[in-house]
Design an enzyme around this catalytic site. Structure first.
Site, short mmCIF file in Angstrom:
data_model
loop_
_atom_site.label_atom_id
_atom_site.label_comp_id
_atom_site.label_asym_id
_atom_site.label_seq_id
_atom_site.Cartn_x
_atom_site.Cartn_y
_atom_site.Cartn_z
CG HIS A 169 70.26 47.56 9.94
ND1 HIS A 169 70.82 46.96 11.04
CD2 HIS A 169 71.16 47.40 8.93
CE1 HIS A 169 72.00 46.47 10.72
NE2 HIS A 169 72.24 46.70 9.45
CD GLU A 170 70.61 47.99 5.21
OE1 GLU A 170 71.64 48.62 4.91
OE2 GLU A 170 70.63 46.82 5.63
CG HIS A 177 74.71 50.50 7.33
ND1 HIS A 177 75.85 50.29 8.06
CD2 HIS A 177 74.06 49.31 7.29
CE1 HIS A 177 75.90 49.02 8.46
NE2 HIS A 177 74.82 48.41 8.01
CG HIS A 226 79.00 55.25 9.73
ND1 HIS A 226 79.43 53.97 10.00
CD2 HIS A 226 79.98 56.06 10.20
CE1 HIS A 226 80.59 54.01 10.61
NE2 HIS A 226 80.95 55.27 10.75
#
Length: 671
Positions: A462-463, A466, A469
């Site tokens: 998940h991290e 990010h 991105h």
């Protein structure tokens, strides 16, 4: 005094020179760069030439570059490796930065230049990105109170200053409560725990002996595996009492004052309540749209949770305990049921989910999708546990990625992604980002491999979503770079990337046993994936209840007693008695350590409507690594930052915006 923060950073890729920085360097550096930023803004506001995009908006974008450099380095460290001196600095910086922001927003000459550009925007011949930045800049000023005058403007500055102080106090109180509590474990207490949990408890206690701490990566497994109901209760009650133990670290009054000030701020800006103001610029748009989503999710989640609770209560009674199922029982009996029904448990899975191999897996997936390479480098970092990697593509430098994965008392709880420098191309430069992932995984004994639960591995992915991105951002202006997007869009890349953890070919390569090196057996992998949605009633209830309470806190008048209002909301929605909010008010850092997720905790669920649908695009292509779909994802989502409205970016990638049905299907809650 020589101050390395104010000298050129002669470090690999311009990383902060943490190996030379002392705590006493931060304040003079902050004062110096604040003064530079003020001078730059004064020069823009006093420019005798007519305002242009270049001499006003672009100049404003670059006016606080030094400030961003210094404070980016400070806050990256302060959240992950705090100390009394750094906490004092945070308390001092909060009003300083708030006062600076109030001064910028209140600079009438500056705002008049921005507004003149906005009023004449049709004649400026701006490109799409410049037009977007102009709109966002003016909107940011207006929403911060630039059109207020006199007493109202002064009051807005006071509110902003006070909220910044309260947010810092809230997070520091929470860290104090988390780091001050441990529960010693005897040999008998350890006997029935999995080997990995025993090792983590010993590592957490060090020379004092094995302990349970309030780190999620330690307390949750203890609640899952300890058959000692009294110890489970002790650990659970300490965990859920963070921020409301009385004394100096109690956060309840801070929450009440924060909510009251947010309501006043919204009303000064012409809105009925804070939620209406906050959601105006998000994808959802209105509190009604958020409420519709949350209640659509709540009903099936609550029904599933209640059905599970009846099963767990029967298991509790079969163990000889009387009375109802309690919150400290849920995880224990859920884990027992998962083991019975799916023939797996974390003790079996963890040896196959080594931290180093999961890091490799995340890098490998990113390589196959986007062509990036990761190479570990020697670089100054703020803590010995942090590791730095150069990210390249086609041999060209793309970013620096820093991973800081282990829990420690100086680190606040949770997991997050931040930057020490954002991608941009202002001033004709190609500035590449410095990206940081922070997690709180249990650190093993020296010489032992770090082992993760499947949820831990999901958090790592998940991290890193990010981080992608940020690293794949390709815009000119820093204010729209990377994750500078609508709050209910920002979780799309992170939650989407989680899906590749469940791709069998990824697990076959990287889920290898810590001792034997053998890949996870196919039968075990199938059981693990089949159980991926196990206990989703519980998980959705604890998350959705937090989002509902957050929304209702910010709709209508601010509650004088947030704890009473929390209880009222939970009663109204029929909260199952054996489940508590994932984030109760006194430790709801998302909402009260700052206003980023205030009236916005729903955004995880809003983004989840899109992430399930987005991964479906790869399934439709017949390949989870389909190059064309990956290229569309990068082109229309990951590289564009906030350069367009979030809904438009998603529709360009997928063609349409999905409904809540995709979310419920992904969680296994669809009828």
């Amino acid at each position: 005094m020589t101050n390395p923060l104010l000298e050129p950073w002669d470090t690999p890729f311009g990383l902060p020179p943490y190996d030379r920085i002392e705590d006493e360097h931060w304040m003079p550096a902050a004062e110096a760069v604040l003064a530079e930023a003020r001078e730059a803004v004064e020069a823009i506001a006093a420019n005798p030439e007519a305002p242009t995009f270049a001499n006003t908006i672009a100049a404003l974008e670059m006016s606080d570059e030094g400030l961003g450099r210094v404070l980016g380095a400070f806050y990256a460290m302060a959240g992950a490796d705090s100390s009394p001196a750094r906490q004092a600095l945070q308390r001092d910086f909060a009003p300083m930065l708030s006062a600076h922001m109030s001064w910028v927003i209140g600079n009438r000459a500056l705002f008049e230049r921005i507004d003149r550009l906005w009023q004449s925007r049709e004649t400026l011949n701006l490109g799409p990105e410049e037009a977007r930045v102009l709109m966002l800049t003016r909107r940011r000023f207006v929403r911060a109170g630039a059109e207020l005058e006199g007493a109202q403007a002064e009051r807005m500055a006071e509110i902003r200053a006070r909220l910044s102080v309260l947010g810092t106090q809230f997070s520091q109180n929470l860290l104090a409560d988390e780091s001050d509590w441990t529960m010693p474990l005897s040999p008998e207490d350890l006997a029935d725990l999995p080997a990995g949990l025993r090792s983590a408890a010993k590592a957490a206690g060090g020379e004092t002996g094995p302990v349970v701490t309030l780190s999620r990566s330690l307390v949750v497994p203890f609640l899952q595996y300890s058959p000692n109901r009294a110890l489970r209760r002790q650990a659970f009650e300490a965990w859920t009492a963070r921020g409301m133990k009385g004394g100096e670290t109690d956060n309840r009054a801070i929450a009440a004052e924060t909510l009251k000030l947010r309501e006043e701020r919204a009303k000064l800006l012409g809105h009925d309540d804070y939620a209406s103001w906050k959601l105006e610029t998000e994808m959802a748009g209105t509190p009604e749209a958020v409420r519709e989503l949350l209640h659509a999710v709540w009903s099936p989640a609550r029904a599933a949770a209640n059905a599970d609770a009846a099963i767990y209560e029967d298991m509790l009674h079969a163990d000889g305990h009387e009375g109802p199922l309690e919150p400290w029982d849920w995880r224990y009996y859920a884990e027992a049921r998962r083991k019975a029904e799916h023939e797996i448990d974390d003790g079996t899975l963890k040896p196959y989910l080594q931290l180093d191999r999961m890091i490799e897996a995340a890098f490998s997936v990113a390589h196959r999708l986007f062509g990036i390479e990761a190479r570990e480098i020697e670089a100054p970092v703020y803590h010995p546990d942090a590791r730095a990697f150069e990210i390249t593509r086609g041999g060209a430098h793309l970013a620096v990625f820093v991973g800081d994965w282990f829990a420690r008392p100086s680190k606040r709880s949770g997991a997050w992604c931040t930057t020490m420098r954002d991608q941009h191309r202002m001033g004709g430069r190609d500035v590449r980002p410095l990206v940081l992932n922070v997690c709180n995984f249990a650190k093993p004994d020296a010489g032992e491999p770090a082992l993760l639960s499947f949820d831990d591995a999901r958090t790592l992915f998940h991290e890193f979503g990010h981080a992608l991105h940020q690293m794949l951002s390709d815009v000119t202006y820093e204010s729209i770079s990377g994750t500078s997007v609508a709050r209910d869009f920002v979780e799309l890349p992170s939650q989407l990337f989680e899906h590749w953890l469940e791709v069998p070919e990824v697990l076959r390569e990287f889920a290898t046993h810590a001792e034997t090196g053998e890949p996870m057996p196919e039968a075990l992998m199938e059981k693990m994936l089949a159980a991926a949605n196990f206990d989703q009633g519980f998980a959705t209830v604890e998350q959705a209840s937090s989002a509902i309470v957050d929304l209702e806190f910010h709709c209508g008048p601010a509650p004088a007693d947030p704890m009473q209002r929390q209880a009222e909301v939970l009663e109204q929605i029929g909260m199952p008695r054996a489940i508590v909010m994932r984030h109760a008010t006194p430790h709801f850092a998302h909402v009260f350590s700052g206003d980023g997720y205030a009236a916005g905790y729903y955004s995880y669920l809003w983004s989840e409507m899109m992430d399930a649908d987005a991964f479906e695009a790869f399934r439709e292509a017949g390949d989870p690594f389909d190059p064309g779909t990956a290229q569309k994802l990068e082109t229309h989502v990951l590289s564009r930052g906030g350069s367009e409205e979030a809904g438009l970016l998603y529709e360009r990638f997928r063609g349409t915006t999905p409904t809540v049905a995709a979310l419920l299907k992904g969680r296994g809650l669809a009828a």
